[in-house]
Design a protein around this motif. Structure first.
Motif, PDB file in Angstrom:
ATOM      1  N   ILE A   1      14.139  -7.920   5.801  1.00  0.00           N
ATOM      2  CA  ILE A   1      14.187  -7.126   7.025  1.00  0.00           C
ATOM      3  C   ILE A   1      14.232  -8.081   8.209  1.00  0.00           C
ATOM      4  CG2 ILE A   1      13.093  -5.063   6.085  1.00  0.00           C
ATOM      5  CD1 ILE A   1      10.449  -5.992   7.379  1.00  0.00           C
ATOM      6  N   THR A   2      14.844  -7.616   9.298  1.00  0.00           N
ATOM      7  CA  THR A   2      14.993  -8.448  10.484  1.00  0.00           C
ATOM      8  C   THR A   2      14.989  -7.581  11.736  1.00  0.00           C
ATOM      9  OG1 THR A   2      16.266 -10.293  11.404  1.00  0.00           O
ATOM     10  CG2 THR A   2      17.526  -8.456  10.474  1.00  0.00           C
ATOM     11  N   ALA A   3      14.886  -8.221  12.884  1.00  0.00           N
ATOM     12  CA  ALA A   3      14.866  -7.502  14.158  1.00  0.00           C
ATOM     13  C   ALA A   3      16.024  -6.521  14.235  1.00  0.00           C
ATOM     14  CB  ALA A   3      14.937  -8.490  15.313  1.00  0.00           C
ATOM     15  N   GLY A   4      15.720  -5.300  14.664  1.00  0.00           N
ATOM     16  CA  GLY A   4      16.719  -4.241  14.770  1.00  0.00           C
ATOM     17  C   GLY A   4      16.721  -3.287  13.592  1.00  0.00           C
ATOM     18  N   ASP A   5      16.091  -3.668  12.484  1.00  0.00           N
ATOM     19  CA  ASP A   5      16.036  -2.798  11.306  1.00  0.00           C
ATOM     20  C   ASP A   5      14.973  -1.712  11.479  1.00  0.00           C
ATOM     21  OD1 ASP A   5      17.957  -4.354  10.047  1.00  0.00           O
ATOM     22  OD2 ASP A   5      16.518  -5.372   8.734  1.00  0.00           O
ATOM     23  N   VAL A   6      15.206  -0.590  10.821  1.00  0.00           N
ATOM     24  CA  VAL A   6      14.218   0.480  10.693  1.00  0.00           C
ATOM     25  C   VAL A   6      14.069   0.728   9.194  1.00  0.00           C
ATOM     26  CG1 VAL A   6      13.696   2.910  11.143  1.00  0.00           C
ATOM     27  CG2 VAL A   6      14.848   1.536  12.895  1.00  0.00           C
ATOM     28  N   VAL A   7      12.834   0.641   8.700  1.00  0.00           N
ATOM     29  CA  VAL A   7      12.581   0.884   7.283  1.00  0.00           C
ATOM     30  C   VAL A   7      11.622   2.063   7.153  1.00  0.00           C
ATOM     31  CG1 VAL A   7      13.120  -1.415   6.420  1.00  0.00           C
ATOM     32  CG2 VAL A   7      10.837  -0.950   7.263  1.00  0.00           C
ATOM     33  N   VAL A   8      11.882   2.879   6.141  1.00  0.00           N
ATOM     34  CA  VAL A   8      11.116   4.109   5.959  1.00  0.00           C
ATOM     35  C   VAL A   8      10.477   4.099   4.574  1.00  0.00           C
ATOM     36  CG1 VAL A   8      11.230   6.624   5.880  1.00  0.00           C
ATOM     37  CG2 VAL A   8      12.689   5.359   7.478  1.00  0.00           C
ATOM     38  N   ALA A   9       9.175   4.338   4.545  1.00  0.00           N
ATOM     39  CA  ALA A   9       8.447   4.530   3.288  1.00  0.00           C
ATOM     40  C   ALA A   9       8.049   6.002   3.234  1.00  0.00           C
ATOM     41  CB  ALA A   9       7.213   3.638   3.236  1.00  0.00           C
ATOM     42  N   PRO A  10       8.803   6.815   2.475  1.00  0.00           N
ATOM     43  CA  PRO A  10       8.449   8.228   2.345  1.00  0.00           C
ATOM     44  C   PRO A  10       7.079   8.401   1.699  1.00  0.00           C
ATOM     45  CG  PRO A  10      10.699   7.827   1.611  1.00  0.00           C
ATOM     46  CD  PRO A  10      10.041   6.489   1.785  1.00  0.00           C
ATOM     47  N   VAL A  11       6.584   9.603   1.674  1.00  0.00           N
ATOM     48  CA  VAL A  11       5.278   9.936   1.103  1.00  0.00           C
ATOM     49  C   VAL A  11       5.096   9.248  -0.253  1.00  0.00           C
ATOM     50  CG1 VAL A  11       3.850  11.807   0.198  1.00  0.00           C
ATOM     51  CG2 VAL A  11       5.184  12.160   2.277  1.00  0.00           C
ATOM     52  N   GLY A  12       4.000   8.507  -0.394  1.00  0.00           N
ATOM     53  CA  GLY A  12       3.645   7.889  -1.660  1.00  0.00           C
ATOM     54  C   GLY A  12       4.438   6.666  -2.064  1.00  0.00           C
TER      55      GLY A  12
ATOM     56  N   HIS B   1       0.845  -1.189   0.000  1.00  0.00           N
ATOM     57  CA  HIS B   1       0.000   0.000   0.000  1.00  0.00           C
ATOM     58  C   HIS B   1       0.881   1.239   0.000  1.00  0.00           C
ATOM     59  CE1 HIS B   1       0.960  -0.887   4.211  1.00  0.00           C
ATOM     60  NE2 HIS B   1       0.851   0.418   4.415  1.00  0.00           N
ATOM     61  N   VAL B   2       0.248   2.393  -0.132  1.00  0.00           N
ATOM     62  CA  VAL B   2       0.936   3.676  -0.019  1.00  0.00           C
ATOM     63  C   VAL B   2       0.143   4.586   0.907  1.00  0.00           C
ATOM     64  CG1 VAL B   2       1.994   3.541  -2.317  1.00  0.00           C
ATOM     65  CG2 VAL B   2      -0.185   4.733  -2.028  1.00  0.00           C
ATOM     66  N   HIS B   3       0.838   5.558   1.475  1.00  0.00           N
ATOM     67  CA  HIS B   3       0.215   6.650   2.213  1.00  0.00           C
ATOM     68  C   HIS B   3       0.480   7.894   1.369  1.00  0.00           C
ATOM     69  CE1 HIS B   3      -0.351   4.004   5.638  1.00  0.00           C
ATOM     70  NE2 HIS B   3       0.895   3.600   5.456  1.00  0.00           N
ATOM     71  N   PRO B   4      -0.530   8.383   0.624  1.00  0.00           N
ATOM     72  CA  PRO B   4      -0.296   9.463  -0.323  1.00  0.00           C
ATOM     73  C   PRO B   4       0.107  10.792   0.293  1.00  0.00           C
ATOM     74  CG  PRO B   4      -2.622   8.803  -0.307  1.00  0.00           C
ATOM     75  CD  PRO B   4      -1.892   7.874   0.594  1.00  0.00           C
ATOM     76  N   SER B   5      -0.150  10.969   1.593  1.00  0.00           N
ATOM     77  CA  SER B   5       0.151  12.262   2.215  1.00  0.00           C
ATOM     78  C   SER B   5       1.005  12.135   3.474  1.00  0.00           C
ATOM     79  CB  SER B   5      -1.154  12.988   2.567  1.00  0.00           C
ATOM     80  OG  SER B   5      -1.929  13.187   1.416  1.00  0.00           O
ATOM     81  N   GLY B   6       1.774  11.050   3.588  1.00  0.00           N
ATOM     82  CA  GLY B   6       2.594  10.901   4.786  1.00  0.00           C
ATOM     83  C   GLY B   6       3.626   9.808   4.665  1.00  0.00           C
TER      84      GLY B   6
ATOM     85  N   ALA C   1      -2.450  10.600   6.901  1.00  0.00           N
ATOM     86  CA  ALA C   1      -1.621  10.373   5.715  1.00  0.00           C
ATOM     87  C   ALA C   1      -2.358   9.665   4.591  1.00  0.00           C
ATOM     88  CB  ALA C   1      -0.375   9.574   6.094  1.00  0.00           C
ATOM     89  N   GLY C   2      -3.514   9.089   4.891  1.00  0.00           N
ATOM     90  CA  GLY C   2      -4.260   8.355   3.884  1.00  0.00           C
ATOM     91  C   GLY C   2      -3.721   6.942   3.710  1.00  0.00           C
ATOM     92  N   PHE C   3      -4.467   6.130   2.954  1.00  0.00           N
ATOM     93  CA  PHE C   3      -4.109   4.737   2.706  1.00  0.00           C
ATOM     94  C   PHE C   3      -4.683   4.325   1.364  1.00  0.00           C
ATOM     95  CE2 PHE C   3      -5.262   0.267   2.692  1.00  0.00           C
ATOM     96  CZ  PHE C   3      -4.109  -0.345   3.150  1.00  0.00           C
ATOM     97  N   GLU C   4      -3.824   3.798   0.484  1.00  0.00           N
ATOM     98  CA  GLU C   4      -4.263   3.292  -0.812  1.00  0.00           C
ATOM     99  C   GLU C   4      -3.641   1.924  -1.038  1.00  0.00           C
ATOM    100  OE1 GLU C   4      -3.367   6.073  -3.942  1.00  0.00           O
ATOM    101  OE2 GLU C   4      -4.562   7.656  -3.017  1.00  0.00           O
ATOM    102  N   PRO C   5      -4.453   0.857  -1.146  1.00  0.00           N
ATOM    103  CA  PRO C   5      -3.906  -0.489  -1.398  1.00  0.00           C
ATOM    104  C   PRO C   5      -3.371  -0.614  -2.818  1.00  0.00           C
ATOM    105  CG  PRO C   5      -6.298  -0.542  -1.402  1.00  0.00           C
ATOM    106  CD  PRO C   5      -5.902   0.865  -1.014  1.00  0.00           C
ATOM    107  N   MET C   6      -2.438  -1.520  -2.988  1.00  0.00           N
ATOM    108  CA  MET C   6      -1.889  -1.842  -4.310  1.00  0.00           C
ATOM    109  C   MET C   6      -2.577  -3.108  -4.808  1.00  0.00           C
ATOM    110  SD  MET C   6       0.241   0.598  -4.693  1.00  0.00           S
ATOM    111  CE  MET C   6       0.958   0.079  -6.223  1.00  0.00           C
ATOM    112  N   PRO C   7      -2.621  -3.340  -6.119  1.00  0.00           N
ATOM    113  CA  PRO C   7      -3.226  -4.575  -6.646  1.00  0.00           C
ATOM    114  C   PRO C   7      -2.503  -5.814  -6.106  1.00  0.00           C
ATOM    115  CG  PRO C   7      -2.841  -3.002  -8.407  1.00  0.00           C
ATOM    116  CD  PRO C   7      -2.164  -2.451  -7.183  1.00  0.00           C
ATOM    117  N   ASP C   8      -3.274  -6.853  -5.739  1.00  0.00           N
ATOM    118  CA  ASP C   8      -2.700  -8.076  -5.191  1.00  0.00           C
ATOM    119  C   ASP C   8      -1.707  -8.751  -6.125  1.00  0.00           C
ATOM    120  OD1 ASP C   8      -3.811  -8.055  -2.697  1.00  0.00           O
ATOM    121  OD2 ASP C   8      -5.458  -9.425  -3.193  1.00  0.00           O
ATOM    122  N   ALA C   9      -1.889  -8.599  -7.425  1.00  0.00           N
ATOM    123  CA  ALA C   9      -1.008  -9.259  -8.393  1.00  0.00           C
ATOM    124  C   ALA C   9       0.442  -8.833  -8.228  1.00  0.00           C
ATOM    125  CB  ALA C   9      -1.469  -8.961  -9.808  1.00  0.00           C
TER     126      ALA C   9
END
Length: 128
Positions: free
Chosen positions: A76-87, A47-52, A111-119
């Motif tokens: 990803i594993t314990a101890g990691d920090v991952v960031v998804a910027p806007v969109g 998914h995406v957060h279009p405004s956050g 921030a909103g929420f938009e799912p991505m296609p399952d495919a």
């Protein structure tokens, strides 16, 4: 320190045999903080957060974190920090043998929420 400022992540982890449960720890106008518990074989759909921005701090386990609509991903594993910027696309699959738990901070809270296609969801670890 008041009880409105200190939280124990473990108190919010909610294992589920269906889909992972989004357990809100605290929500303000500035951010929403969520605990996630993803059992082996489960996923949080891309998914995406279009405004956050969505920032995850991985507490335990490991998973396959989707980074692109094409299905590109990284481990990803314990101890990691991952960031998804806007969109930016993000989601996770737990192909491991143990639960994946993490804290998500979405900022701002609206921030909103938009799912991505399952495919486009990776079905096996590390598709790229």
């Amino acid at each position: 320190m008041g009880s409105d400022r200190l939280f124990r992540a473990v108190d919010f982890m909610q294992p589920s045999d269906d889909e992972p449960i989004r357990s809100v720890i605290v929500e303000t106008a500035e951010a929403v903080v969520v605990a996630w518990y993803v059992k082996p074989g489960q996923r949080i759909a891309a998914h995406v957060h279009p405004s956050g921005q969505d920032t995850w701090t991985i507490l335990s386990g490991h998973g396959t974190y989707q980074t692109e609509a094409s299905g590109s991903s990284l481990a990803i594993t314990a101890g990691d920090v991952v960031v998804a910027p806007v969109g930016c696309v993000h989601g996770v699959s737990n192909h491991g043998q143990e639960p994946l738990s993490f804290i998500s901070v979405v900022s701002p809270a609206d921030a909103g929420f938009e799912p991505m296609p399952d495919a486009l969801i990776p079905t096996s670890p590390l598709s790229s």
